[in-house]
Design a protein around this motif. Structure first.
Motif, PDB file in Angstrom:
ATOM      1  N   LEU A   1       0.836  -1.209   0.000  1.00 47.43           N
ATOM      2  CA  LEU A   1       0.000   0.000   0.000  1.00 47.43           C
ATOM      3  C   LEU A   1       0.866   1.253   0.000  1.00 47.43           C
ATOM      4  CD1 LEU A   1      -2.820  -0.877   2.592  1.00 47.43           C
ATOM      5  CD2 LEU A   1      -3.140  -0.373   0.153  1.00 47.43           C
ATOM      6  N   ARG A   2       1.850   1.259   0.884  1.00 43.66           N
ATOM      7  CA  ARG A   2       2.719   2.437   0.973  1.00 43.66           C
ATOM      8  C   ARG A   2       3.518   2.632  -0.314  1.00 43.66           C
ATOM      9  NH1 ARG A   2       5.951   1.295   6.204  1.00 43.66           N
ATOM     10  NH2 ARG A   2       7.253   2.993   5.451  1.00 43.66           N
ATOM     11  N   SER A   3       3.975   1.517  -0.888  1.00 46.25           N
ATOM     12  CA  SER A   3       4.731   1.635  -2.140  1.00 46.25           C
ATOM     13  C   SER A   3       3.835   2.157  -3.255  1.00 46.25           C
ATOM     14  CB  SER A   3       5.299   0.275  -2.560  1.00 46.25           C
ATOM     15  OG  SER A   3       6.070  -0.256  -1.521  1.00 46.25           O
ATOM     16  N   GLY A   4       2.605   1.661  -3.311  1.00 49.42           N
ATOM     17  CA  GLY A   4       1.667   2.142  -4.327  1.00 49.42           C
ATOM     18  C   GLY A   4       1.464   3.644  -4.220  1.00 49.42           C
ATOM     19  N   ARG A   5       1.342   4.107  -2.994  1.00 44.91           N
ATOM     20  CA  ARG A   5       1.155   5.550  -2.786  1.00 44.91           C
ATOM     21  C   ARG A   5       2.387   6.309  -3.275  1.00 44.91           C
ATOM     22  NH1 ARG A   5      -3.200   6.524   1.779  1.00 44.91           N
ATOM     23  NH2 ARG A   5      -3.054   8.552   0.809  1.00 44.91           N
ATOM     24  N   ALA A   6       3.556   5.758  -2.988  1.00 42.76           N
ATOM     25  CA  ALA A   6       4.792   6.412  -3.413  1.00 42.76           C
ATOM     26  C   ALA A   6       4.925   6.401  -4.937  1.00 42.76           C
ATOM     27  CB  ALA A   6       5.996   5.740  -2.759  1.00 42.76           C
ATOM     28  N   VAL A   7       4.454   5.341  -5.581  1.00 41.30           N
ATOM     29  CA  VAL A   7       4.510   5.276  -7.044  1.00 41.30           C
ATOM     30  C   VAL A   7       3.754   6.464  -7.631  1.00 41.30           C
ATOM     31  CG1 VAL A   7       3.612   4.062  -9.085  1.00 41.30           C
ATOM     32  CG2 VAL A   7       4.776   2.777  -7.292  1.00 41.30           C
TER      33      VAL A   7
ATOM     34  N   ASP B   1      -7.876 -16.651  -1.386  1.00 50.90           N
ATOM     35  CA  ASP B   1      -9.185 -16.385  -0.785  1.00 50.90           C
ATOM     36  C   ASP B   1      -9.369 -14.909  -0.430  1.00 50.90           C
ATOM     37  OD1 ASP B   1      -7.449 -16.276   1.298  1.00 50.90           O
ATOM     38  OD2 ASP B   1      -8.455 -17.797   2.533  1.00 50.90           O
ATOM     39  N   LYS B   2      -8.335 -14.098  -0.710  1.00 51.87           N
ATOM     40  CA  LYS B   2      -8.456 -12.663  -0.466  1.00 51.87           C
ATOM     41  C   LYS B   2      -7.837 -11.906  -1.643  1.00 51.87           C
ATOM     42  CE  LYS B   2      -8.322 -12.247   4.581  1.00 51.87           C
ATOM     43  NZ  LYS B   2      -7.903 -13.620   5.012  1.00 51.87           N
ATOM     44  N   PRO B   3      -8.332 -10.695  -1.903  1.00 48.65           N
ATOM     45  CA  PRO B   3      -7.708  -9.882  -2.961  1.00 48.65           C
ATOM     46  C   PRO B   3      -6.262  -9.543  -2.596  1.00 48.65           C
ATOM     47  CG  PRO B   3      -9.810  -8.927  -2.248  1.00 48.65           C
ATOM     48  CD  PRO B   3      -9.472  -9.998  -1.268  1.00 48.65           C
ATOM     49  N   VAL B   4      -5.403  -9.400  -3.596  1.00 54.26           N
ATOM     50  CA  VAL B   4      -3.985  -9.149  -3.305  1.00 54.26           C
ATOM     51  C   VAL B   4      -3.388  -7.955  -4.056  1.00 54.26           C
ATOM     52  CG1 VAL B   4      -3.370 -11.496  -2.608  1.00 54.26           C
ATOM     53  CG2 VAL B   4      -3.369 -10.911  -5.043  1.00 54.26           C
ATOM     54  N   CYS B   5      -4.226  -7.170  -4.722  1.00 53.02           N
ATOM     55  CA  CYS B   5      -3.648  -6.108  -5.557  1.00 53.02           C
ATOM     56  C   CYS B   5      -3.485  -4.816  -4.760  1.00 53.02           C
ATOM     57  CB  CYS B   5      -4.493  -5.922  -6.807  1.00 53.02           C
ATOM     58  SG  CYS B   5      -4.726  -7.502  -7.633  1.00 53.02           S
ATOM     59  N   HIS B   6      -2.757  -4.935  -3.643  1.00 53.42           N
ATOM     60  CA  HIS B   6      -2.646  -3.816  -2.702  1.00 53.42           C
ATOM     61  C   HIS B   6      -1.857  -2.648  -3.275  1.00 53.42           C
ATOM     62  CE1 HIS B   6      -4.260  -6.841  -0.174  1.00 53.42           C
ATOM     63  NE2 HIS B   6      -3.140  -7.537  -0.123  1.00 53.42           N
ATOM     64  N   MET B   7      -0.894  -2.964  -4.139  1.00 53.72           N
ATOM     65  CA  MET B   7      -0.118  -1.860  -4.701  1.00 53.72           C
ATOM     66  C   MET B   7      -1.037  -0.975  -5.550  1.00 53.72           C
ATOM     67  SD  MET B   7       3.579  -1.934  -6.592  1.00 53.72           S
ATOM     68  CE  MET B   7       4.580  -2.655  -5.295  1.00 53.72           C
ATOM     69  N   ALA B   8      -1.971  -1.612  -6.256  1.00 53.79           N
ATOM     70  CA  ALA B   8      -2.932  -0.836  -7.049  1.00 53.79           C
ATOM     71  C   ALA B   8      -3.823  -0.002  -6.124  1.00 53.79           C
ATOM     72  CB  ALA B   8      -3.771  -1.773  -7.913  1.00 53.79           C
ATOM     73  N   THR B   9      -4.236  -0.595  -5.019  1.00 53.74           N
ATOM     74  CA  THR B   9      -5.059   0.145  -4.047  1.00 53.74           C
ATOM     75  C   THR B   9      -4.315   1.395  -3.562  1.00 53.74           C
ATOM     76  OG1 THR B   9      -6.025  -1.941  -3.314  1.00 53.74           O
ATOM     77  CG2 THR B   9      -6.318  -0.050  -1.855  1.00 53.74           C
ATOM     78  N   GLY B  10      -3.037   1.228  -3.268  1.00 56.12           N
ATOM     79  CA  GLY B  10      -2.229   2.361  -2.801  1.00 56.12           C
ATOM     80  C   GLY B  10      -2.124   3.462  -3.846  1.00 56.12           C
ATOM     81  N   VAL B  11      -1.937   3.047  -5.104  1.00 58.42           N
ATOM     82  CA  VAL B  11      -1.867   4.033  -6.197  1.00 58.42           C
ATOM     83  C   VAL B  11      -3.170   4.820  -6.261  1.00 58.42           C
ATOM     84  CG1 VAL B  11      -1.807   4.313  -8.716  1.00 58.42           C
ATOM     85  CG2 VAL B  11      -0.200   2.753  -7.614  1.00 58.42           C
ATOM     86  N   ILE B  12      -4.290   4.105  -6.185  1.00 60.72           N
ATOM     87  CA  ILE B  12      -5.603   4.764  -6.283  1.00 60.72           C
ATOM     88  C   ILE B  12      -5.811   5.717  -5.102  1.00 60.72           C
ATOM     89  CG2 ILE B  12      -8.109   4.396  -6.342  1.00 60.72           C
ATOM     90  CD1 ILE B  12      -7.508   1.590  -7.572  1.00 60.72           C
ATOM     91  N   GLN B  13      -5.444   5.262  -3.899  1.00 62.53           N
ATOM     92  CA  GLN B  13      -5.612   6.110  -2.706  1.00 62.53           C
ATOM     93  C   GLN B  13      -4.846   7.428  -2.843  1.00 62.53           C
ATOM     94  OE1 GLN B  13      -4.355   3.462   0.417  1.00 62.53           O
ATOM     95  NE2 GLN B  13      -6.453   3.157   1.131  1.00 62.53           N
ATOM     96  N   GLU B  14      -3.608   7.311  -3.293  1.00 59.58           N
ATOM     97  CA  GLU B  14      -2.787   8.519  -3.389  1.00 59.58           C
ATOM     98  C   GLU B  14      -3.278   9.414  -4.527  1.00 59.58           C
ATOM     99  OE1 GLU B  14      -0.688   9.141  -1.049  1.00 59.58           O
ATOM    100  OE2 GLU B  14       0.214  10.966  -1.870  1.00 59.58           O
TER     101      GLU B  14
END
Ligand code: ZN
Length: 211
Positions: free
Chosen positions: A83-89, A162-175
């Protein structure tokens, strides 16, 4: 770690380079080196993709890096780092693409929040669709926006989870939302993931920020 076969779909070098630099910011150089080793990509150590728009970084490699994060730090720890890396991206580079799209201009800044989201989210989706094989769309619903990745580099080649794993994408969207809205924090949740057998990776974006 299981190797993910090459996909033949590509991210632009620039985006992959941004992601590796973002990881470095979040976990340090040694951390990234360890991740690249675990992901079966030791040739990328001290040899990040060049800063250009050539589509040359295979989705399988991007997915392997994300998988290695989970493997090394556990699902929870890996998620936080992703998540943090996605935000930094986004903060370090994708923002510049947004600026090109006119998001961030004075005329944009004075728009009401809903108009900002209505313009800003599709603009971001378009950046990915135009610079990579990650085809992305946005649909507006009554209470939220639905952000859909139709071909996903973050979970490419993974299955039976059994759980979503695209957290880096989530971080990008959040930022991106923070930037587009002028400082708002949004609760972005991935509700469908191809790694769980869903046809697409889908993210729900509420129309109002938490703060
Ligand atoms: Zn995905």
């Amino acid at each position: 770690m299981e190797t993910i076969p090459k996909s033949g779909y590509y991210y632009a070098n620039k985006i992959s380079r941004l992601a590796l630099r973002a990881l470095e910011e979040v976990m340090g150089k040694n951390g990234v080196n360890a991740i690249l080793n675990l992901a079966g990509l030791p040739h990328l150590i001290d040899n990040y993709p060049p800063d250009n728009l050539e589509r040359a970084f295979d989705f399988a490699d991007f997915s392997s890096i994300n998988q290695a994060l989970e493997e090394m730090y556990g699902p929870r720890g890996g998620r936080g780092l992703a998540l943090r890396s996605g935000r930094a991206v986004f903060a370090q580079g994708l923002r510049n693409f947004g600026a090109l799209a006119g998001v961030g201009d004075l005329a944009f800044k004075v728009l009401p929040l809903q108009a900002k989201l209505r313009i800003g989210l599709p603009a971001m989706a378009k950046i990915f669709s135009q610079t990579s094989d990650q085809y992305t769309t946005v649909a507006e619903k009554d209470t939220h926006f639905l952000y859909t990745i139709h071909r996903c580099p973050v979970c490419w080649g993974r299955s039976n989870l059994d759980k979503p794993v695209c957290h880096m994408a989530t971080g990008v969207i959040q930022e991106a939302l923070k930037w587009v809205s002028g400082g708002g924090e949004f609760r972005v949740s991935e509700i469908r993931c191809m790694a769980m057998g869903d046809p697409t990776c889908d993210f729900i974006i509420p129309k109002e920020p938490i703060s």
